[in-house]
Structure formats: structure tokens, C-alpha cells
Design an enzyme around this catalytic site. Structure first.
Site, PDB file in Angstrom:
ATOM      1  N   TYR A   1      -4.045   0.934   3.658  1.00  0.00           N
ATOM      2  CA  TYR A   1      -5.132   0.008   3.354  1.00  0.00           C
ATOM      3  C   TYR A   1      -5.872  -0.425   4.626  1.00  0.00           C
ATOM      4  CZ  TYR A   1      -3.629  -0.846  -1.528  1.00  0.00           C
ATOM      5  OH  TYR A   1      -3.337  -0.728  -2.855  1.00  0.00           O
ATOM      6  N   GLY A   2      -5.187  -0.392   5.763  1.00  0.00           N
ATOM      7  CA  GLY A   2      -5.729  -0.945   7.009  1.00  0.00           C
ATOM      8  C   GLY A   2      -7.043  -0.327   7.462  1.00  0.00           C
TER       9      GLY A   2
ATOM     10  N   THR B   1       4.801  -3.958   8.383  1.00  0.00           N
ATOM     11  CA  THR B   1       6.119  -3.557   7.860  1.00  0.00           C
ATOM     12  C   THR B   1       6.836  -2.548   8.758  1.00  0.00           C
ATOM     13  OG1 THR B   1       4.953  -1.918   6.506  1.00  0.00           O
ATOM     14  CG2 THR B   1       5.639  -3.941   5.413  1.00  0.00           C
ATOM     15  N   HIS B   2       6.074  -1.750   9.524  1.00  0.00           N
ATOM     16  CA  HIS B   2       6.687  -0.685  10.318  1.00  0.00           C
ATOM     17  C   HIS B   2       7.257  -1.158  11.657  1.00  0.00           C
ATOM     18  CE1 HIS B   2       4.658   1.794   7.442  1.00  0.00           C
ATOM     19  NE2 HIS B   2       4.907   2.916   8.065  1.00  0.00           N
TER      20      HIS B   2
ATOM     21  N   SER C   1       0.830  -1.204   0.000  1.00  0.00           N
ATOM     22  CA  SER C   1       0.000   0.000   0.000  1.00  0.00           C
ATOM     23  C   SER C   1       0.867   1.258   0.000  1.00  0.00           C
ATOM     24  CB  SER C   1      -0.897   0.017   1.230  1.00  0.00           C
ATOM     25  OG  SER C   1      -0.107  -0.035   2.388  1.00  0.00           O
TER      26      SER C   1
ATOM     27  N   GLU D   1       6.141   6.482  12.037  1.00  0.00           N
ATOM     28  CA  GLU D   1       6.174   7.523  11.005  1.00  0.00           C
ATOM     29  C   GLU D   1       6.564   8.878  11.589  1.00  0.00           C
ATOM     30  OE1 GLU D   1       2.548   7.147   8.752  1.00  0.00           O
ATOM     31  OE2 GLU D   1       3.383   5.443   7.654  1.00  0.00           O
TER      32      GLU D   1
END
Lengths: 266, 266
Positions: free
Chosen positions: A42-43, A185-186, A11, A152
Site C-alpha cells: 500500500y505504501g 511490520t517488517h 496489505s 524480504e
């Protein structure tokens, strides 16, 4: 043998952690990466929307000649993997199965914690994958949406991050899981916080497990590329303010070849 | 006089706080709301993408007969208001100007803090709006992206929320601002935290100021609707898991008429 590229989509740019692993294990392979940055994340979207986006992304990669598709997005893998598989003639793997296999291999007490975004956890995809592989495994899923924003924001060692992690991880600690699977992924960037709170248990970073799985499959299907120095082409559906800086953090190499691409619906 | 609806768009459902105010102040007006939930959030997207999305949203509202457009999204207002205005023949207002006017009216020491998402703050749209209105105003903008996730997670009184707010609001406190402008649809829900940290100063919830501004304009342009009981029609580009529950929290009334709509690019 095939010179065609491996197609990878996510995404956003978090999936570049998967690209990094593939480049390390399979340096000869050409890679085409698609990050749907215009529609991320997308979540928080509906299952229908994620399926639609995933099919469009796959179609794009196929149009670029992909011989193998990796879905590097956990939300996409959770709800769209089977449908994507039915729609294409090349092998497709997601990020869930390889991590689950590793966790099953590592756990001693058969209690595994899974952390991810809300959609990944509530989809039940992890429970199903564990059940199919080893019925003894007790899986404790915990949605941790704030971890994404903290990564982030770059607040990896802010006191608030510790407090949030204590709240999120308490049920896993109380349940004495001996293995935690990082289903986003984060999250690997928060590994020091996980260790501080959960202690010396097993941690599985699914992105890392995908690389060796893909290598096995390419060998089995005789789809490897023999020439040296595979190329990497990155397509993004939107080029936001700081995508290059964040992207290179995930990729651990300079982002050289990238361009914006417009999909039908992005 | 006009029976045509007021058109309101936002990247998601947070803009329903603006709808709530319009319904309160102008109960006779018909309203068409568009939430671009398939592509939210806008704050992490590029300026080009936000402009493109905003023009598409406006086009949809115009196709539904809108006599007046309200951009209820702060990111959109920050970067796309002027371009949207040039593209349509009906009046367009954003969420920035009305809040700035209120803040200028309230501040005594001419030091105003503005909190919002990164894009809203870094766009400089607030600085420009204050400069145009009252040159004496010193504006201190502070991007607070984690506040959005905390509100969506519902952690309004978690100790981590206090810690995060202390970090974010410290520069505003140190600078002795006497007025804080909440430049994001989600932030009013954190008002108790703001008060705890910043104390008894002025707080401006821009969404509230938009209502009276629109009422003035409709009167001036003689575009009011005289018939009773205006209707509300809600269009969303994606229907996610819990949109109705969260939407009704912002709207403070049941969401009765809603449907999914596909825009060209959503």
C-alpha cells in the site's frame, strides 16, 4: 461476552506479527485475518486508493462477523483509520496509537525517532499522534523504504544492510533520540542492525503494543470470548509463490486454515 | 495503413521506457499506454493473478481501439504472453523475445547473463526463449529484486548499491558471461554500476530492442500510420504521490495527457 471473531487486516502478511501477539495475549479469541496480497504494497499507492482498499477490507471482515477491527497496516492506519471508524459500528484500532503511547512512556529526553515506509512518514500521522499525547515530544520521522526489500530478500546481516542503515539512521543518531519506534511490520527483524548502529536506547515494536491495547478494550467493552482455544482463519486476496513460508516466519506457528478470497476490487 | 493506436501496458510506469523508444522510432504512431499502478508490482504476485491482470489490461487497450499490443512488463511477458495472444485478434509482442534476439546476435562465447525480478527469473521464460533461438547459449539467470528498490530510492551511486551489485553479479562474473541482458524496466538506470563491476562486455536493454521489432512488424503487416505527430495518451489505475516525476524520468518528455482509469479489478 462475544464469540464473534476479532477482524484484522493488512496489505499483506506482515500483519501476522500482530496476529501472533493477539494469539499470545488473548488465546481464547477467534481471529479472522485478511491480507490484501493482490494489491500490496500500500505504501506506494495514492491516499485515495488506500482508503478505498481499507474500506473494502473492513467490509469483508464485518461480513465475517467481526466484533472488533484491527488495522495492522501502517500505511492504512496513517491515512484511513478515521474514515474506517466512521463507516462501521464496531470498535476500530490501528497500529500507530499503541506504539506512540509506549514511546511517550519510555522516552526521557522527549526525542523520539520514527522509522517506516515513505507514506507512513510523510502522512504526518505519527507527528499528530505524538502531539495529541505529549506536546513536549520532538518527533524525527525517517522514511526507510529499502529496509522492507532487505527483509524480504532475507539480507539481515549483509554488509550492504549495515551501510544502508547507517545512512538512514544517521539523522536520528545525530539528534540523540533516546527511543526509536519501528513503524513497519517488517522492521523488527532488523533489530540487531538497529542496536549495532543506535546502541542501547529504547526500541518500540508497535505490533507488540497493539495486543495489550486490544485486551484492555475487549475487557472494557465486555466483548471477550470465554470459551477456550480460539480459531484463526486467514484470507488472502492472492496466494503468491512463497506466502506460506514468509507468513509462518511472521506468525511463528503453522498456517493451517487459509484460503484465497476475491474482494470487489482485488 | 491504420490510424488506430498501439496499445502498451505495464504494471506501473517503468514501461514508459518502451513508450520512449516507440516514440523515437515511430513518431507518427498514436499510442495508448496503461500502467496498472493500483496493483503494482506484479513480480510479487501469483502467476494466476498476473494472468488475470494482464487479460484485463489487454481488454482495456482493445476497447481503446489498439491495433497492436506491446506487453512492456517483464513479469507479465514471462507468464502471460501466450494466453494474452490467444485472447485477442491483434498482434501481441512482449519484452523478452526482442532482447533475447539481440543477445544471441552479440554473444561470442555463448554465455549470457540475465538479471531481473525474482518472478521473471524463476519463471524460466528467458531460458526457454534462448533455447528456442540458439541451443548453444548457456543462460545464467540472477534474480536482483533489491535493484528495483534502489532505483526507486534514487540511490544510483550509494556505496551500498555497489556492494549489493557485487553480491548479485558475482556468479555472472565468475561464469565469464560476455553479454548481460537487463530484464527489468528499472535496471538500465544502473548501467554505470554494471559497467564498474562487469567491465566492458555487451549489455542489452530489452526495452530498446522492442522498438525496432515493432517497427518491422507494423511494416510487414501494413499497419503503420502515415499522418504526422502521433499522440500519446496515458492511463493509470492509480495516481500516486510522485508518479509524474518518476514517469517523466522514464519517458524523457512531459506527461501531458494522462488520467486515472478504474479497471474491473484494480
Amino acid at each position: 461476552m462475544s464469540d464473534s471473531p476479532i477482524g484484522i487486516f493488512d496489505s499483506g502478511i506482515g500483519g501476522l506479527t500482530v496476529v501472533k501477539e493477539i494469539r499470545r495475549i488473548l488465546p481464547n479469541e477467534n481471529i479472522v485475518y485478511l491480507g490484501d496480497t493482490a494489491r500490496l504494497p500500500y505504501g506506494t499507492k495514492s491516499i485515495d486508493a488506500i482508503i478505498e482498499f481499507s474500506l473494502e477490507n473492513t467490509e469483508f471482515l464485518i461480513s465475517r462477523g467481526a466484533k472488533f477491527i484491527i488495522i495492522a497496516c501502517y500505511s492504512s492506519t496513517s491515512v484511513a483509520l478515521d474514515i474506517v471508524r466512521k463507516n462501521v459500528n464496531v470498535p476500530v484500532i490501528g497500529v500507530i496509537q499503541p506504539g506512540v503511547e509506549k514511546a511517550v512512556e519510555l522516552t526521557k529526553n522527549h526525542k523520539v525517532g520514527v522509522v517506516g515506509t515513505s507514506l507512513t512518514i510523510y502522512s504526518g500521522a505519527y507527528e499528530k499522534a505524538f502531539r495529541d499525547l505529549d506536546e513536549r515530544c520532538e518527533v524525527l520521522g525517517k522514511a526507510c523504504p529499502l529496509f522492507v526489500s532487505l527483509v524480504e530478500e532475507g539480507w539481515l546481516d549483509h554488509p550492504a544492510t549495515d551501510l544502508i542503515a547507517q545512512t538512514y539512521l544517521k539523522p536520528l543518531k545525530d539528534d540523540n533520540v533516546d527511543t526509536v519506534l519501528l513503524g513497519c511490520t517488517h522492521f523488527p527483524l532488523l533489530m540487531p542492525v538497529f542496536r549495532k548502529i543506535m546502541g542501547k536506547i529504547n526500541y518500540v515494536d508497535a505490533s507488540r503494543e497493539v495486543g495489550s491495547k486490544v485486551a484492555d478494550e475487549l475487557r472494557r467493552l465486555e466483548l471477550q470470548r470465554d470459551a477456550k482455544n480460539g480459531t484463526l482463519m486467514i484470507y488472502l486476496t492472492d496466494l503468491s509463490m512463497n506466502f506460506k513460508e514468509i507468513g509462518e516466519r511472521f506468525l511463528s506457528e503453522p498456517m493451517k486454515n487459509f484460503s484465497r478470497v476475491a474482494l470487489k476490487g482485488s
